[in-house]
Design a protein around this motif. Structure first.
Motif, PDB file in Angstrom:
ATOM      1  N   CYS A  63     -35.345  94.259 -31.449  1.00  0.00           N
ATOM      2  CA  CYS A  63     -35.780  95.556 -32.375  1.00  0.00           C
ATOM      3  C   CYS A  63     -35.839  96.806 -31.485  1.00  0.00           C
ATOM      4  CB  CYS A  63     -36.872  95.292 -33.088  1.00  0.00           C
ATOM      5  SG  CYS A  63     -36.724  93.883 -34.594  1.00  0.00           S
ATOM      6  N   ASP A  64     -36.387  96.522 -30.324  1.00  0.00           N
ATOM      7  CA  ASP A  64     -36.523  97.615 -29.372  1.00  0.00           C
ATOM      8  C   ASP A  64     -35.233  98.283 -28.828  1.00  0.00           C
ATOM      9  OD1 ASP A  64     -39.448  97.480 -29.580  1.00  0.00           O
ATOM     10  OD2 ASP A  64     -39.702  96.508 -27.580  1.00  0.00           O
ATOM     11  N   GLN A  65     -34.414  97.405 -28.884  1.00  0.00           N
ATOM     12  CA  GLN A  65     -33.009  97.768 -28.500  1.00  0.00           C
ATOM     13  C   GLN A  65     -32.556  98.569 -29.698  1.00  0.00           C
ATOM     14  OE1 GLN A  65     -31.717  94.315 -26.423  1.00  0.00           O
ATOM     15  NE2 GLN A  65     -30.879  95.635 -25.057  1.00  0.00           N
ATOM     16  N   LEU A  66     -32.547  98.142 -30.920  1.00  0.00           N
ATOM     17  CA  LEU A  66     -31.790  98.472 -32.019  1.00  0.00           C
ATOM     18  C   LEU A  66     -32.352  99.749 -32.709  1.00  0.00           C
ATOM     19  CD1 LEU A  66     -31.102  95.048 -34.063  1.00  0.00           C
ATOM     20  CD2 LEU A  66     -29.386  96.808 -32.972  1.00  0.00           C
ATOM     21  N   LEU A  67     -33.658  99.967 -32.636  1.00  0.00           N
ATOM     22  CA  LEU A  67     -34.335 101.243 -33.118  1.00  0.00           C
ATOM     23  C   LEU A  67     -33.607 102.509 -32.810  1.00  0.00           C
ATOM     24  CD1 LEU A  67     -38.041 100.069 -33.055  1.00  0.00           C
ATOM     25  CD2 LEU A  67     -36.580 100.642 -35.107  1.00  0.00           C
ATOM     26  N   GLY A  71     -29.429 100.199 -35.542  1.00  0.00           N
ATOM     27  CA  GLY A  71     -29.106  99.181 -35.939  1.00  0.00           C
ATOM     28  C   GLY A  71     -27.582  98.997 -35.581  1.00  0.00           C
ATOM     29  N   ASP A  72     -26.983  99.891 -34.936  1.00  0.00           N
ATOM     30  CA  ASP A  72     -25.514  99.811 -34.487  1.00  0.00           C
ATOM     31  C   ASP A  72     -25.381  99.391 -33.212  1.00  0.00           C
ATOM     32  OD1 ASP A  72     -22.723 100.119 -33.993  1.00  0.00           O
ATOM     33  OD2 ASP A  72     -22.680 102.113 -34.634  1.00  0.00           O
ATOM     34  N   PHE A  73     -25.297  97.938 -33.122  1.00  0.00           N
ATOM     35  CA  PHE A  73     -25.200  97.585 -31.848  1.00  0.00           C
ATOM     36  C   PHE A  73     -24.307  97.675 -30.745  1.00  0.00           C
ATOM     37  CE2 PHE A  73     -22.472  94.237 -33.922  1.00  0.00           C
ATOM     38  CZ  PHE A  73     -21.632  93.851 -32.821  1.00  0.00           C
ATOM     39  N   ARG A  74     -23.205  98.336 -31.445  1.00  0.00           N
ATOM     40  CA  ARG A  74     -21.917  99.031 -30.709  1.00  0.00           C
ATOM     41  C   ARG A  74     -22.313 100.197 -29.830  1.00  0.00           C
ATOM     42  NH1 ARG A  74     -18.187  99.161 -35.748  1.00  0.00           N
ATOM     43  NH2 ARG A  74     -19.997 100.331 -36.557  1.00  0.00           N
ATOM     44  N   ARG A  75     -23.502 100.809 -30.253  1.00  0.00           N
ATOM     45  CA  ARG A  75     -24.069 101.953 -29.347  1.00  0.00           C
ATOM     46  C   ARG A  75     -25.031 101.503 -28.339  1.00  0.00           C
ATOM     47  NH1 ARG A  75     -26.197 105.285 -33.810  1.00  0.00           N
ATOM     48  NH2 ARG A  75     -27.119 106.335 -32.167  1.00  0.00           N
ATOM     49  N   ALA A 117     -23.892  91.263 -22.009  1.00  0.00           N
ATOM     50  CA  ALA A 117     -23.741  92.233 -21.279  1.00  0.00           C
ATOM     51  C   ALA A 117     -23.951  93.548 -22.120  1.00  0.00           C
ATOM     52  CB  ALA A 117     -22.852  92.238 -20.122  1.00  0.00           C
ATOM     53  N   TYR A 118     -23.300  93.630 -23.133  1.00  0.00           N
ATOM     54  CA  TYR A 118     -23.148  94.802 -23.964  1.00  0.00           C
ATOM     55  C   TYR A 118     -24.219  94.768 -24.878  1.00  0.00           C
ATOM     56  CZ  TYR A 118     -18.955  96.402 -21.647  1.00  0.00           C
ATOM     57  OH  TYR A 118     -18.032  96.988 -20.653  1.00  0.00           O
ATOM     58  N   THR A 119     -24.859  93.741 -25.256  1.00  0.00           N
ATOM     59  CA  THR A 119     -25.688  93.976 -26.453  1.00  0.00           C
ATOM     60  C   THR A 119     -27.084  93.518 -26.188  1.00  0.00           C
ATOM     61  OG1 THR A 119     -25.229  91.556 -27.068  1.00  0.00           O
ATOM     62  CG2 THR A 119     -24.006  93.515 -28.084  1.00  0.00           C
ATOM     63  N   GLY A 120     -27.630  93.051 -24.931  1.00  0.00           N
ATOM     64  CA  GLY A 120     -28.802  92.938 -24.522  1.00  0.00           C
ATOM     65  C   GLY A 120     -29.481  91.741 -25.176  1.00  0.00           C
ATOM     66  N   LYS A 121     -30.619  91.921 -25.460  1.00  0.00           N
ATOM     67  CA  LYS A 121     -31.335  90.759 -26.402  1.00  0.00           C
ATOM     68  C   LYS A 121     -30.977  90.650 -27.710  1.00  0.00           C
ATOM     69  CE  LYS A 121     -33.847  89.410 -22.857  1.00  0.00           C
ATOM     70  NZ  LYS A 121     -33.694  88.066 -22.218  1.00  0.00           N
ATOM     71  N   VAL A 122     -30.449  91.591 -28.304  1.00  0.00           N
ATOM     72  CA  VAL A 122     -29.613  91.481 -29.550  1.00  0.00           C
ATOM     73  C   VAL A 122     -29.428  90.205 -30.066  1.00  0.00           C
ATOM     74  CG1 VAL A 122     -28.662  92.544 -31.603  1.00  0.00           C
ATOM     75  CG2 VAL A 122     -29.771  94.197 -29.783  1.00  0.00           C
ATOM     76  N   PHE A 123     -28.189  89.787 -29.221  1.00  0.00           N
ATOM     77  CA  PHE A 123     -27.317  88.652 -29.453  1.00  0.00           C
ATOM     78  C   PHE A 123     -27.711  87.548 -28.646  1.00  0.00           C
ATOM     79  CE2 PHE A 123     -24.958  91.636 -31.926  1.00  0.00           C
ATOM     80  CZ  PHE A 123     -24.635  90.949 -33.078  1.00  0.00           C
ATOM     81  N   ASP A 124     -28.921  87.488 -27.948  1.00  0.00           N
ATOM     82  CA  ASP A 124     -29.628  86.500 -27.091  1.00  0.00           C
ATOM     83  C   ASP A 124     -30.417  85.574 -27.978  1.00  0.00           C
ATOM     84  OD1 ASP A 124     -30.229  84.851 -24.984  1.00  0.00           O
ATOM     85  OD2 ASP A 124     -31.395  86.543 -23.994  1.00  0.00           O
ATOM     86  N   PHE A 125     -30.046  84.702 -29.018  1.00  0.00           N
ATOM     87  CA  PHE A 125     -30.861  83.800 -29.505  1.00  0.00           C
ATOM     88  C   PHE A 125     -30.524  82.439 -29.449  1.00  0.00           C
ATOM     89  CE2 PHE A 125     -27.712  85.824 -32.048  1.00  0.00           C
ATOM     90  CZ  PHE A 125     -27.147  84.622 -32.931  1.00  0.00           C
TER      91      PHE A 125
END
Length: 125
Positions: A63-67, A71-75, A117-125
């Motif tokens: 969430c800290d990364q998406l805020l 919410g656009d993980f491409r950014r 590498a491009y999305t950090g913790k967002v897709f690290d589940f």
């Protein structure tokens, strides 16, 4: 007889005023994330933000990364991780509600390492 009733009245406890009912705090954002490597298994999880939660094991960091990117993980900014040149196309999908708008993002990365590498913790589940 009226005197007895007048004396008994103060002994009856006052009824407490009920607090107003409030709805439980709902997250401002509710997302379903999935990762599908061509050679691998589909993984899916739920992520809530504001407040952070859901089934995502790194919900607060994600969430800290998406805020800041709404919410656009491409950014998201690349983490600088070193990845092999293995070819295993991996589709990342993020669907749901970010604050008041519906979102539906998909992107294919060359392999799971490049995805992280491009999305950090967002897709690290």
């Amino acid at each position: 007889m009226f005197a007895c009733l007048a004396l008994a009245a103060p002994l009856i406890p006052a009824t407490a005023h009920a607090a107003p009912l409030t709805a439980p705090l709902l997250p401002a954002s509710g997302l379903v994330l999935s990762v599908q490597p061509e050679m691998g298994t589909l993984s899916t999880t739920q992520l809530n933000c504001e407040p952070a939660g859901g089934l995502h094991r790194n919900a607060e960091m994600a969430c800290d990364q998406l805020l800041p990117v709404e919410g656009d993980f491409r950014r998201l900014e690349e983490t600088g991780a070193m990845c092999t040149m293995e070819l295993n196309p991996t589709k990342a999908t993020l669907r749901g509600k970010w604050r008041s708008k519906r979102i539906d993002f998909q992107q294919v990365f060359s392999n799971p390492c490049v995805l992280r590498a491009y999305t950090g913790k967002v897709f690290d589940f």
